[in-house]
Design a protein around this motif. Sequence first.
Motif, PDB file in Angstrom:
ATOM      1  N   TRP A 194       2.632   1.576  -3.467  1.00 16.68           N
ATOM      2  CA  TRP A 194       1.674   1.865  -4.545  1.00 16.68           C
ATOM      3  C   TRP A 194       1.187   3.313  -4.482  1.00 16.68           C
ATOM      4  O   TRP A 194       0.898   3.917  -5.521  1.00 16.68           O
ATOM      5  CB  TRP A 194       0.489   0.911  -4.438  1.00 16.68           C
ATOM      6  N   ASN A 195       1.119   3.870  -3.283  1.00 20.74           N
ATOM      7  CA  ASN A 195       0.624   5.238  -3.099  1.00 20.74           C
ATOM      8  C   ASN A 195       1.743   6.238  -2.868  1.00 20.74           C
ATOM      9  O   ASN A 195       1.471   7.376  -2.472  1.00 20.74           O
ATOM     10  CB  ASN A 195      -0.353   5.294  -1.915  1.00 20.74           C
ATOM     11  N   ASN A 216       5.943   7.187  -8.689  1.00 18.15           N
ATOM     12  CA  ASN A 216       4.610   6.745  -9.100  1.00 18.15           C
ATOM     13  C   ASN A 216       4.732   5.408  -9.825  1.00 18.15           C
ATOM     14  O   ASN A 216       4.761   5.336 -11.055  1.00 18.15           O
ATOM     15  CB  ASN A 216       3.974   7.804 -10.000  1.00 18.15           C
ATOM     16  N   ARG A 234       0.826  -1.208   0.000  1.00 16.29           N
ATOM     17  CA  ARG A 234       0.000   0.000   0.000  1.00 16.29           C
ATOM     18  C   ARG A 234       0.861   1.260   0.000  1.00 16.29           C
ATOM     19  O   ARG A 234       0.592   2.215  -0.737  1.00 16.29           O
ATOM     20  CB  ARG A 234      -0.926  -0.012   1.229  1.00 16.29           C
TER      21      ARG A 234
END
Length: 290
Positions: free
Chosen positions: A72-73, A78, A69
């Motif tokens: 990915w964030n 990115n 998580r």
Amino acid sequence: MKHGNTSESRRARAMLTATRAVVYAILIFLSALCLFSFYLLIVNASRSNADLQGGFRFLPQGNFLTNLRNSWNDASINIPRGMLNSFVVALCTSVLTTYFSALTAYGLHAYEFRLKRAAFTFIMAVMVIPKQVCAAGFVQLCYKFHLTNSYLPLILPGIAAPIVFFYMKQYMESTLPMEIIDAARVDGSGEFYTFNRIILPMLKPALAVQMIFSFVESWNNYFLPALLLDRAELKTVPIMIAQLRAADYSKFDLGKVYMFILLAILPVLVVYIFLSKSIIKGVTAGSVKG
């Protein structure tokens, strides 16, 4: 006499069993050696930064979803956009590489002309020239025609792939008889229709193999994208992973670093796992002539 034959048969079976056992042991050892690094990557991707600072651990920990998580964030790298960029470039490159290499190989296989041998020799000579030798001139050309920060210089050169051409040429010589091409011509089929509708379906195993290899090579390509792509939204996965080298590891989450690397190689692993049968089938089908 019968007893002697039985004894020899038993010894032969025993030697065969022993040989198989040794071969399987070696293969298992080599497979474990190859997979061990991937296993450690998964283990480290499941550990927290503090846990990684504490040293080596052999078993996975409970931070896998948290690291997934967070990576990915992540705002600085990115990774979803990078994976999308790499997928677009790799897919387009693999399609162009396989199609035009097969088309070139078909031209040299199906036609007889004066400079046929010279053309084949020239393509083989180009194959031995390293890409890095031509990189400086190619990058200057891209800057001159304002092709930087564009995927075109990364995709279009895939049309000229001597290695893929050579494989397709050898595959056609072993599996594509000229009688099929002559029969299509007698029936009034055009040359491009013959190639696209008759020849390409016959080359599916070879096309699958070369598309897989071309996709993986393009996905892992770092050299040219690093020279031509400056905008953050256009960068591919290898460039983003290379940016981790400049990070301050004393302030960086190592769990995210390992997760970034795992996400970067995950599509390649998926391709190999689900298409391994196509790779083996295509390689073995084109390895024997006749």
